[in-house]
Design a protein around this motif. Structure first.
Motif, PDB file in Angstrom:
ATOM      1  N   HIS A 245      40.536  38.483  47.384  1.00 19.43           N
ATOM      2  CA  HIS A 245      40.388  39.698  46.445  1.00 19.43           C
ATOM      3  C   HIS A 245      40.948  39.088  45.098  1.00 19.43           C
ATOM      4  N   ASN A 246      40.546  39.216  43.718  1.00 16.31           N
ATOM      5  CA  ASN A 246      41.220  38.756  42.668  1.00 16.31           C
ATOM      6  C   ASN A 246      41.158  39.616  41.588  1.00 16.31           C
ATOM      7  N   THR A 247      42.541  39.801  41.106  1.00 16.95           N
ATOM      8  CA  THR A 247      42.724  40.984  39.974  1.00 16.95           C
ATOM      9  C   THR A 247      43.139  40.227  38.698  1.00 16.95           C
ATOM     10  N   ASP A 248      42.791  38.788  38.404  1.00  9.28           N
ATOM     11  CA  ASP A 248      43.150  38.366  37.165  1.00  9.28           C
ATOM     12  C   ASP A 248      42.473  38.397  36.236  1.00  9.28           C
ATOM     13  N   GLY A 249      41.267  39.211  36.234  1.00  8.06           N
ATOM     14  CA  GLY A 249      40.648  39.338  35.176  1.00  8.06           C
ATOM     15  C   GLY A 249      40.509  40.901  34.650  1.00  8.06           C
ATOM     16  N   PRO A 250      39.523  41.340  33.861  1.00  3.06           N
ATOM     17  CA  PRO A 250      39.514  42.578  33.371  1.00  3.06           C
ATOM     18  C   PRO A 250      39.301  43.720  34.485  1.00  3.06           C
TER      19      PRO A 250
END
Length: 126
Positions: free
Chosen positions: A36-41
């Motif tokens: 799960h990645n929340t680095d982007g918009p």
């Protein structure tokens, strides 16, 4: 002059209605761990590859799946088409009847819970 790339596909993005449900489906079917990645918009759930520079991977994102299943993404399964097909059903997807044999291996078509078209590919050629 034309170019022949090492990989014809370099990235994939699969739209899903429910990110957590889709992550659980793909982890179960492909017997893998996703990130799960929340680095982007927007939050995404990423497929992993052993080589981040040259491997082919992609991600799931919350969006609207294509009508009539859209394009098909062929996933390499860790075991057999039959075992992966059973996991598709168990995880809430559907498997189309029939296994197709080709020189490099064998595969069957399926859909994820959002109706996205996927293929379960078993490599049999050395």
């Amino acid at each position: 002059m034309s170019v022949t790339p090492e990989h014809a596909v370099v990235w994939m993005e699969i739209p899903v209605a429910d990110l957590a449900r889709a992550q659980a489906f793909y982890e179960a079917v492909l017997d893998c761990e996703m990130v799960h990645n929340t680095d982007g918009p927007n939050p995404i759930v990423m497929f992993q590859t052993t080589d981040e520079m040259t491997g082919v991977a992609g991600h799931l994102y919350e969006g609207t799946p294509a009508k009539d299943a859209g394009p098909t993404i062929h996933f390499l399964v860790p075991d057999t088409v039959e075992a992966a097909s059973a996991r598709v059903w168990d995880a809430g997807g559907k498997v189309l009847p029939g296994v197709i044999d080709i020189p490099a291996g064998r595969f069957s078509y399926a859909t994820d819970p959002d109706g996205n078209s996927i293929s379960l590919f078993e490599l049999t050629a050395g």
